[in-house]
Design a protein around this motif. Structure first.
Motif, PDB file in Angstrom:
ATOM      1  N   LEU A   1       0.847  -1.448  -0.197  1.00  0.00           N
ATOM      2  CA  LEU A   1      -0.120  -0.501  -0.382  1.00  0.00           C
ATOM      3  C   LEU A   1       1.110   1.251  -0.389  1.00  0.00           C
ATOM      4  N   ALA A   2       1.797   1.219   0.902  1.00  0.00           N
ATOM      5  CA  ALA A   2       2.280   2.315   0.791  1.00  0.00           C
ATOM      6  C   ALA A   2       3.464   2.187  -0.773  1.00  0.00           C
ATOM      7  N   THR A   3       4.045   1.893  -1.162  1.00  0.00           N
ATOM      8  CA  THR A   3       4.829   1.497  -1.934  1.00  0.00           C
ATOM      9  C   THR A   3       3.914   2.487  -2.810  1.00  0.00           C
ATOM     10  N   ALA A   4       2.399   1.878  -3.130  1.00  0.00           N
ATOM     11  CA  ALA A   4       2.089   2.080  -4.175  1.00  0.00           C
ATOM     12  C   ALA A   4       1.575   3.931  -4.163  1.00  0.00           C
ATOM     13  N   LEU A   5       0.871   4.050  -3.100  1.00  0.00           N
ATOM     14  CA  LEU A   5       1.397   5.558  -2.526  1.00  0.00           C
ATOM     15  C   LEU A   5       1.974   6.391  -3.080  1.00  0.00           C
ATOM     16  N   VAL A   6       2.773   5.803  -2.794  1.00  0.00           N
ATOM     17  CA  VAL A   6       4.888   6.685  -2.787  1.00  0.00           C
ATOM     18  C   VAL A   6       4.692   6.615  -4.898  1.00  0.00           C
ATOM     19  N   GLY A   7       4.157   5.749  -5.494  1.00  0.00           N
ATOM     20  CA  GLY A   7       4.135   5.774  -6.553  1.00  0.00           C
ATOM     21  C   GLY A   7       3.785   6.170  -7.911  1.00  0.00           C
ATOM     22  N   LEU A   8       1.845   7.032  -6.863  1.00  0.00           N
ATOM     23  CA  LEU A   8       1.059   7.571  -7.389  1.00  0.00           C
ATOM     24  C   LEU A   8       1.516   9.022  -7.236  1.00  0.00           C
ATOM     25  N   ASN A   9       2.160   9.437  -6.209  1.00  0.00           N
ATOM     26  CA  ASN A   9       2.510  10.827  -5.312  1.00  0.00           C
ATOM     27  C   ASN A   9       3.589  11.111  -6.774  1.00  0.00           C
ATOM     28  N   VAL A  10       4.783  10.103  -6.977  1.00  0.00           N
ATOM     29  CA  VAL A  10       5.846  10.895  -7.786  1.00  0.00           C
ATOM     30  C   VAL A  10       5.305  10.536  -9.640  1.00  0.00           C
ATOM     31  N   GLN A  11       4.180   9.772  -9.817  1.00  0.00           N
ATOM     32  CA  GLN A  11       3.377   9.582 -10.922  1.00  0.00           C
ATOM     33  C   GLN A  11       3.241  11.488 -11.618  1.00  0.00           C
ATOM     34  N   ARG A  12       1.788  11.528  -9.841  1.00  0.00           N
ATOM     35  CA  ARG A  12       1.416  13.192 -10.064  1.00  0.00           C
ATOM     36  C   ARG A  12       2.702  13.791 -10.032  1.00  0.00           C
ATOM     37  N   GLY A  13       3.702  14.358  -9.799  1.00  0.00           N
ATOM     38  CA  GLY A  13       4.934  15.118  -9.945  1.00  0.00           C
ATOM     39  C   GLY A  13       5.336  15.183 -10.434  1.00  0.00           C
ATOM     40  N   ILE A  14       5.359  14.442 -11.888  1.00  0.00           N
ATOM     41  CA  ILE A  14       6.444  13.989 -12.813  1.00  0.00           C
ATOM     42  C   ILE A  14       5.409  14.116 -13.741  1.00  0.00           C
ATOM     43  N   GLU A  15       4.210  14.178 -13.740  1.00  0.00           N
ATOM     44  CA  GLU A  15       2.749  14.850 -14.952  1.00  0.00           C
ATOM     45  C   GLU A  15       3.087  16.252 -14.502  1.00  0.00           C
ATOM     46  N   THR A  16       2.882  16.674 -13.103  1.00  0.00           N
ATOM     47  CA  THR A  16       3.071  18.399 -13.072  1.00  0.00           C
ATOM     48  C   THR A  16       3.667  18.816 -14.037  1.00  0.00           C
ATOM     49  N   ALA A  17       4.843  18.582 -13.119  1.00  0.00           N
ATOM     50  CA  ALA A  17       6.280  18.989 -13.876  1.00  0.00           C
ATOM     51  C   ALA A  17       7.223  18.600 -15.784  1.00  0.00           C
ATOM     52  N   ALA A  18       6.122  17.680 -16.301  1.00  0.00           N
ATOM     53  CA  ALA A  18       6.373  17.997 -17.638  1.00  0.00           C
ATOM     54  C   ALA A  18       4.402  18.948 -17.901  1.00  0.00           C
ATOM     55  N   VAL A  19       3.739  19.244 -17.613  1.00  0.00           N
ATOM     56  CA  VAL A  19       2.788  20.056 -17.611  1.00  0.00           C
ATOM     57  C   VAL A  19       3.287  21.346 -17.448  1.00  0.00           C
TER      58      VAL A  19
END
Length: 78
Positions: free
Chosen positions: A23-41
Motif C-alpha cells: 500500500l505504501a509503495t502504491a501511494l508513493v508511486g502515485l505521488n511520484v507519478q503526479r509530480g512527474i506529470e505536473t513537472a511535464a505540464v
C-alpha cells in the motif's frame, strides 16, 4: 490439522506487514507519478510561452518590414 496460535499470529502479521508495504509503495508511486506529470505540464507551458514570444517577435519584425516597404513604395508613387 493442528494450528499453533503463535504461528497463526506470526503468519497474519507477516501478511499485514506485506499489505502495508504494498500500500505504501502504491501511494508513493502515485505521488511520484503526479509530480512527474505536473513537472511535464509546467515545462510544456514554459516552452509554449517561449515559442509564442518568439513567433510574436518575428511577426512584429515582419510587420515593421512590410510597413516600411509600403511607405517606401508610396513615397515614390506619391
Amino acid at each position: 490439522m493442528r494450528t499453533d496460535p503463535k504461528n497463526w499470529l506470526q503468519r497474519h502479521i507477516a501478511w499485514f506487514i506485506l499489505f502495508l508495504g504494498l500500500l505504501a509503495t502504491a501511494l508513493v508511486g502515485l505521488n511520484v507519478q503526479r509530480g512527474i506529470e505536473t513537472a511535464a505540464v509546467r515545462q510544456f507551458a514554459y516552452v509554449s510561452d517561449q515559442i509564442t514570444t518568439k513567433v510574436r517577435e518575428r511577426l512584429a519584425a515582419q510587420e515593421m518590414l512590410l510597413r516600411s516597404g509600403a511607405a517606401f513604395l508610396s513615397a515614390f508613387e506619391g
